[in-house]
Structures are given as C-alpha cells and as structure tokens.
Design a protein around this motif. Structure first.
Motif, PDB file in Angstrom:
ATOM      1  N   ALA A  62     -30.975  18.868 -17.202  1.00 33.04           N
ATOM      2  CA  ALA A  62     -31.864  18.114 -17.876  1.00 33.04           C
ATOM      3  C   ALA A  62     -31.412  16.037 -18.232  1.00 33.04           C
ATOM      4  N   TYR A  63     -29.926  16.726 -17.908  1.00 35.44           N
ATOM      5  CA  TYR A  63     -29.071  15.393 -17.300  1.00 35.44           C
ATOM      6  C   TYR A  63     -29.178  14.836 -16.128  1.00 35.44           C
ATOM      7  N   TYR A  64     -29.756  15.482 -15.483  1.00 33.64           N
ATOM      8  CA  TYR A  64     -30.280  14.787 -14.115  1.00 33.64           C
ATOM      9  C   TYR A  64     -31.197  14.596 -13.392  1.00 33.64           C
ATOM     10  N   VAL A  65     -32.048  15.436 -13.960  1.00 33.90           N
ATOM     11  CA  VAL A  65     -33.515  14.845 -13.374  1.00 33.90           C
ATOM     12  C   VAL A  65     -34.359  14.963 -14.615  1.00 33.90           C
ATOM     13  N   GLY A  66     -35.590  14.414 -14.787  1.00 35.42           N
ATOM     14  CA  GLY A  66     -36.227  14.017 -15.727  1.00 35.42           C
ATOM     15  C   GLY A  66     -36.036  13.054 -16.770  1.00 35.42           C
ATOM     16  N   PRO A  67     -36.936  12.804 -18.164  1.00 41.90           N
ATOM     17  CA  PRO A  67     -36.978  11.823 -19.140  1.00 41.90           C
ATOM     18  C   PRO A  67     -35.460  11.761 -19.586  1.00 41.90           C
ATOM     19  N   LEU A  68     -34.580  12.303 -19.773  1.00 40.27           N
ATOM     20  CA  LEU A  68     -33.672  12.461 -20.152  1.00 40.27           C
ATOM     21  C   LEU A  68     -32.398  10.899 -18.853  1.00 40.27           C
ATOM     22  N   ALA A  69     -32.460  11.943 -17.819  1.00 41.62           N
ATOM     23  CA  ALA A  69     -32.149  11.829 -16.913  1.00 41.62           C
ATOM     24  C   ALA A  69     -32.953   9.862 -16.160  1.00 41.62           C
ATOM     25  N   GLN A  70     -33.896   9.737 -16.069  1.00 46.69           N
ATOM     26  CA  GLN A  70     -34.375   8.714 -16.595  1.00 46.69           C
ATOM     27  C   GLN A  70     -34.228   6.789 -17.549  1.00 46.69           C
ATOM     28  N   SER A  71     -33.482   8.039 -18.924  1.00 48.66           N
ATOM     29  CA  SER A  71     -33.128   7.179 -19.942  1.00 48.66           C
ATOM     30  C   SER A  71     -31.357   6.214 -18.985  1.00 48.66           C
ATOM     31  N   ILE A  72     -30.638   7.512 -19.148  1.00 50.63           N
ATOM     32  CA  ILE A  72     -29.801   7.493 -18.812  1.00 50.63           C
ATOM     33  C   ILE A  72     -29.754   6.021 -17.789  1.00 50.63           C
ATOM     34  N   VAL A  73     -30.235   6.370 -16.631  1.00 46.19           N
ATOM     35  CA  VAL A  73     -30.012   5.909 -15.757  1.00 46.19           C
ATOM     36  C   VAL A  73     -30.697   4.229 -16.160  1.00 46.19           C
ATOM     37  N   ALA A  74     -31.445   3.959 -17.170  1.00 46.86           N
ATOM     38  CA  ALA A  74     -32.489   2.518 -17.361  1.00 46.86           C
ATOM     39  C   ALA A  74     -31.628   2.070 -18.184  1.00 46.86           C
ATOM     40  N   ASP A  75     -30.553   2.378 -19.239  1.00 47.96           N
ATOM     41  CA  ASP A  75     -29.686   1.565 -19.758  1.00 47.96           C
ATOM     42  C   ASP A  75     -28.468   1.037 -18.966  1.00 47.96           C
ATOM     43  N   LEU A  76     -28.003   2.441 -18.051  1.00 47.04           N
ATOM     44  CA  LEU A  76     -27.016   1.665 -17.484  1.00 47.04           C
ATOM     45  C   LEU A  76     -27.449   0.631 -16.500  1.00 47.04           C
ATOM     46  N   ASN A  77     -28.445   0.499 -16.242  1.00 48.52           N
ATOM     47  CA  ASN A  77     -29.124  -0.691 -15.112  1.00 48.52           C
ATOM     48  C   ASN A  77     -29.215  -1.479 -16.037  1.00 48.52           C
ATOM     49  N   GLU A  78     -30.229  -1.653 -17.341  1.00 55.16           N
ATOM     50  CA  GLU A  78     -29.900  -2.749 -18.121  1.00 55.16           C
ATOM     51  C   GLU A  78     -28.495  -3.629 -18.227  1.00 55.16           C
ATOM     52  N   LEU A  79     -27.632  -2.562 -18.019  1.00 60.46           N
ATOM     53  CA  LEU A  79     -26.341  -3.481 -18.494  1.00 60.46           C
ATOM     54  C   LEU A  79     -25.472  -4.197 -17.471  1.00 60.46           C
ATOM     55  N   GLY A  80     -26.376  -3.733 -15.711  1.00 55.45           N
ATOM     56  CA  GLY A  80     -25.826  -3.856 -14.598  1.00 55.45           C
ATOM     57  C   GLY A  80     -25.224  -3.069 -13.757  1.00 55.45           C
ATOM     58  N   ASN A  81     -25.119  -2.104 -14.393  1.00 57.04           N
ATOM     59  CA  ASN A  81     -24.344  -0.679 -13.341  1.00 57.04           C
ATOM     60  C   ASN A  81     -25.504  -0.364 -12.350  1.00 57.04           C
ATOM     61  N   LYS A  82     -25.116   0.348 -11.483  1.00 60.21           N
ATOM     62  CA  LYS A  82     -25.529   0.563  -9.895  1.00 60.21           C
ATOM     63  C   LYS A  82     -26.083   1.330  -9.910  1.00 60.21           C
ATOM     64  N   ILE A  83     -25.425   2.672 -10.524  1.00 58.94           N
ATOM     65  CA  ILE A  83     -25.917   4.310 -10.734  1.00 58.94           C
ATOM     66  C   ILE A  83     -27.702   4.283 -10.638  1.00 58.94           C
ATOM     67  N   THR A  84     -28.327   4.612  -9.584  1.00 67.50           N
ATOM     68  CA  THR A  84     -29.945   5.498 -10.000  1.00 67.50           C
ATOM     69  C   THR A  84     -29.837   6.525 -10.104  1.00 67.50           C
TER      70      THR A  84
END
Length: 537
Positions: free
Chosen positions: A231-253
């Motif tokens: 769940a950390y890598y695929v699915g809603p939780l992973a998408q939430s992690i990536v959304a937070d990172l991208n909002e801050l300016g990180n390049k993880i997808t």
C-alpha cells in the motif's frame, strides 16, 4: 582576558547485559522490548529485528523510519547461510544534476561530514529536493517474507500501538527537536508535528514522559498494516505520498514508488584472524570494511589491549581505505567483491542472527514531514557526489553510496557476533575497531563497547577519545598534526553509536550499547531482563 568556561568531566558507562534465550540490542529501550517480546512469543531473529526496526522508526524519528531505507545482514543457522537484504534509497527517475547546481562561493559543505562541494541553497541537504525514493517498507516486507515466521500484521502491530500512543517526550527527545527546530519550522507538516504550538515539546517533568500525538503517522501505519506493505507503493496511500511530495517540489512520481525493488544478495565474506567476517556488498561501507581488514591483517597486535602502534595501524588502514572509497566507489563503478541512523542487532536461541542498519540520513532526514501521512522523509540525495562524471555522481534512478555496515562475525571458538552502528561516515571506522577488539584481542562485549576508539572518516582529522592513555594520545599527536581529542557524553555522536551482541557456544548471550544514546538498551528473552544500566561517575 579571555576566560575559560567551566567544564564538567564525567565517566559514563553502560554495562553489557548477559542473558539466555536470545538477545536484542537497539538504540531505544521500547524497540528492544518489542524485539524481545517477538522472541518470547516464538518469533525468530528476523521477526524480532523487523518489529524492532518498525518500532524505533516511531520512537526515534530523528534517526530512522519508514520514510527512509536500510540494509539487513541475516544469518540462517539451519541453512548455514548468510544473505543481505538491500533496501537503500534511490534517486527519482526525473532527477538531474541541474537540480543541484554547485555554489562556488560556499566551497565545501560540512553537511553530514561528506565534504562535498556546496550546492546552491543546500537543496541536496534539506527540503523537498533532498528526498530520495524510500525503500524501507518493501525491504522489511521482503525480509519477512523470505526469512521470517510471523505475519506482517503481527510484526507491525507493536509499532502501530506506539504510533497510536504518540512520540515519548523526555529530555533526549526534547533536545533533538530543539536542536533542529529552526529547520523543522520551515515546513508546515514538520512544524505541526514536532512544534505544534510553535515551540519544542517538553516532558512532564520529574522523570515522567509525556506524549506528542502522531495522528497522521498512526493512520499511515494502520493503513499499511490493514492493506499490506505494498500500500505504501501502489494505491491511495502511495498517491497521497506522491501528491504531498510534488506539492512541495519533489520529483518522485507514482512510477518511482511502483518500480522500487529491494534485493536479497550474497554478502562479502572474508577470513580475518581465523574468523569469518560477512558484510553487505554493493553500495554500503561493506567493501571498505573488508579492504581495511585486509590491510590490518599485516599488522601484528602484540598486547592484550590496543597500544599506540595498534591505534596508529587503525588510523593508517582507515586513511588508505577512505582515500580509495571516496574516489572509486559508487554505482557508476564496480564495487569491491561485487548520519543519523539507527542500528540494531539480534540473536535468537536457534542460532539465527541479524544486523540491521536503517536511516533517514541526517537528523529528521530532509526536515520534511508529509502533512497527509505524517512521514518524516529522508534526505538521501545528500549521499550523491554533486560533481559530475564520478562513480557516485547523481543519475536519475541510481542508488547512492552509503555508510551503513551491518556486519556478522563468526569467531573460531564458536562465538557469533552481530555488530553495526549509526553515525554517517563514522559507522565503518567504529565497526572496524569493534571487530578488531573481539577478534584481535578476544574482548568480551563489555570491554569492547567501552574501549577507546579513533575516528578517521575521509578528511584530514584524526579524532581520538579522551580516555585513551596519555602515551597513546602523545603518539597520535606526534605522528598526526591534525589529531584532535574529544570527550564522550550523553547525546553525542562524535565516534558513531554502535551496538553489538554475541551468542556464546555455551548458550549465553551478551549485548552492549555505546553510551551516547541514553535510550539504547539491551533486552534478553527473560521476562524481567529489560535493563538500561547507564553508570555515571
């Protein structure tokens, strides 16, 4: 006239613990007890190590956690086999050197003691662009699936409970949060977690411990428990992690998370003084550890404790090895044989052993806490050399060279050891010397963890503990103009913070923690065995 400030001088020791039925040594007493309880309830050393590692990420978030990565060296007694589980951090696929332009006006950065050329704004050291792809959860899951005996839900439950209860706040936790409050206050998620009213939290006083709520992190742990590690890598939780990172300016997808893979590999194995030494290979300090041991083989240790010649031999081996390491090793070049961190060591009554080192890199990693998940994220991008076209230079998708060195030793008298440390570049020098202490001098654990050490970790300085004898300090000063003497105290990390456990052929277990971590403790399987004996004199 300049006046010298008054100083207090303490002798601080944490006696080794002896027990039976298995042993766990970690940097936090709560994590040690979690691991010991896993052994008591029928788990093996791998179960205990994973459970303790997940727990320590909750109670000591300035050192490690599920926003980071690590390496685990595992010995399976029934198969007479050792394997290494690699789950180190990786650069996002979209990362480029252009994201980290050099700043000639700043010269060399001391961040993390790497001494890389400074990057503009130090964006490789803290903040969103310092965050690498985390591998912790998939690595823990792979280790459990391959070598463990308990279910994921059972293994993660103690960490979930600790997250539900909140971060224990005592003087040591307050000190860490206070020391890094300025950086934590830069990011809203970090500020709301660690500085909820704008100030560092205080303990309840008079020896009692208060709790700092970890609401979002607790939800994340429960989600991973309920839905499984993926769940950390695929699915809603992973998408939430990536959304937070991208909002801050990180390049993880989402691709970075989906395609992250840990590995099970063979260790590097060598013979030193008749003992078998097994370390990780690949991107760790294991190849350097083995290179330094090969150099020390040619030195004759004549006395029953290290003398001046012996300490100088350590310095020379470390200097030679680090010169090679920093110029030649990295994913851009073939390895030999193939900072702020947590280490734990475990042995069970069936002969299995684990040395696990895990990290978010610097204290509190990137200083970024993701607001929707409560994850304290690593700053693994600092591991890359900012200069281009070098073995450890940044390339998207590359793993950086790291300092972790979880090591297993098998002495010819039947004694087995698991050893490792936290402390960035200081890790491998400390593990090397502890290895020498138990193999060259046959020290017991109590003597080994309290024996003075030097630190030589890639720059010109030779650091020495101040409780070396005067003749050794004089010899170091005479040979090395850059010799500096440091005292050891609670909360310090001047010479790394190692743990070591031993399984004796007579069935006894012995474990020791180096003092500067006041939370560090050894737990044995006996129900009343959890002891954290720190002696001050």
């Amino acid at each position: 006239m300049a006046r010298r400030l008054a100083q207090e001088h303490w002798t601080i020791r944490k006696p080794a613990i002896v027990g039976s039925g298995g042993i766990v040594s970690t940097q936090h007493y709560l994590a040690s007890e979690v691991g010991a309880e896993m052994l008591r309830t029928g788990g093996n050393a791998i179960d205990a190590a994973i459970a303790a590692g997940l727990a320590i990420g909750v109670v000591e978030p300035w050192s490690s956690g599920i926003g980071g990565g690590g390496y685990m060296t595992v010995h399976l007694a029934d198969k007479r086999s050792t394997k290494v589980v690699e789950f180190g951090m990786r650069a996002p696929f979209a990362s480029t050197p252009a994201d980290y332009p050099l700043d000639p006006s700043q010269g060399i950065t001391g961040a993390g003691n790497f001494n890389w050329p400074a990057v503009k704004g130090h964006v490789n050291v803290s903040g969103p662009l310092s965050i690498a792809v985390p591998g912790y959860i998939r690595g823990a899951a792979l280790a459990l699936e391959t070598f463990g005996s308990k279910s994921w839900e059972e293994i993660i439950e103690p960490a979930c409970q600790l997250a539900d209860e909140g971060l224990p706040i005592d003087w040591f936790a307050t000190m860490h949060i206070t020391n890094f409050a300025r950086g934590l206050s830069r990011f809203e998620g970090s500020k709301s977690m660690y500085l909820p009213d704008g100030f560092p939290p205080l303990g309840a006083g008079e020896g009692f411990v208060s709790r700092l709520p970890l609401t979002q992190l607790a939800k994340t742990y429960r989600t991973i428990q309920r839905e499984g590690p993926d769940a950390y890598y695929v699915g809603p939780l992973a998408q939430s992690i990536v959304a937070d990172l991208n909002e801050l300016g990180n390049k993880i997808t989402t691709r970075d998370l989906e395609e992250y893979q840990p590995f099970v590999r063979e260790p590097i194995t060598s013979i030193y003084r008749g003992a078998t030494v097994q370390t990780p290979s690949n991107m760790t300090a294991g190849p350097s550890m083995q290179q330094a041991l090969a150099i020390l083989k040619h030195h004759e240790f004549a006395s029953d404790r290290p003398n001046a010649d012996d300490v100088i031999a350590y310095v020379e081996a470390l200097r030679q090895t680090y010169e090679f390491r920093l110029s030649n090793l990295g994913e851009g070049k073939t390895q030999l044989g193939e900072n702020h961190t947590s280490h734990l060591s475990v042995a069970d009554e069936n002969g299995n052993m684990v040395a696990l080192t895990q990290t978010v890199m610097s204290p509190f990693g990137s200083l970024v806490v993701l607001p929707n998940t409560g994850l304290t994220m690593n700053n693994g991008m600092m591991w890359f050399d900012p200069l281009p076209d070098r073995p450890n230079s940044l390339v998207g998708g590359r793993h950086p060279l790291c300092n972790m060195c979880p090591t297993l030793l098998f002495r010819d008298d039947g004694t087995r050891f698991a050893v490792g440390a936290c402390g960035g570049r200081k890790i491998f020098p400390s593990v090397l010397q502890l290895t020498s202490f138990v193999l060259d001098f046959a020290m017991d654990i109590n003597d080994a963890v309290h024996q003075p050490r030097v630190d030589v970790s890639g720059n010109e300085n030779v650091w020495a503990m101040d409780h070396f004898s005067d003749d050794i300090l004089d010899a170091l000063r005479a040979k090395y103009e850059t010799t500096k003497v440091r005292s050891n105290g609670l909360g310090g990390n001047q010479f790394a913070v190692p743990q070591i456990v031993a399984a004796r052929p007579d069935g006894r277990f012995e474990g020791g923690c180096y003092v500067p971590s006041p939370h560090a403790a050894v737990a044995t399987v006996e129900a009343d065995s959890m002891r954290d004996a720190t002696t001050l004199s």
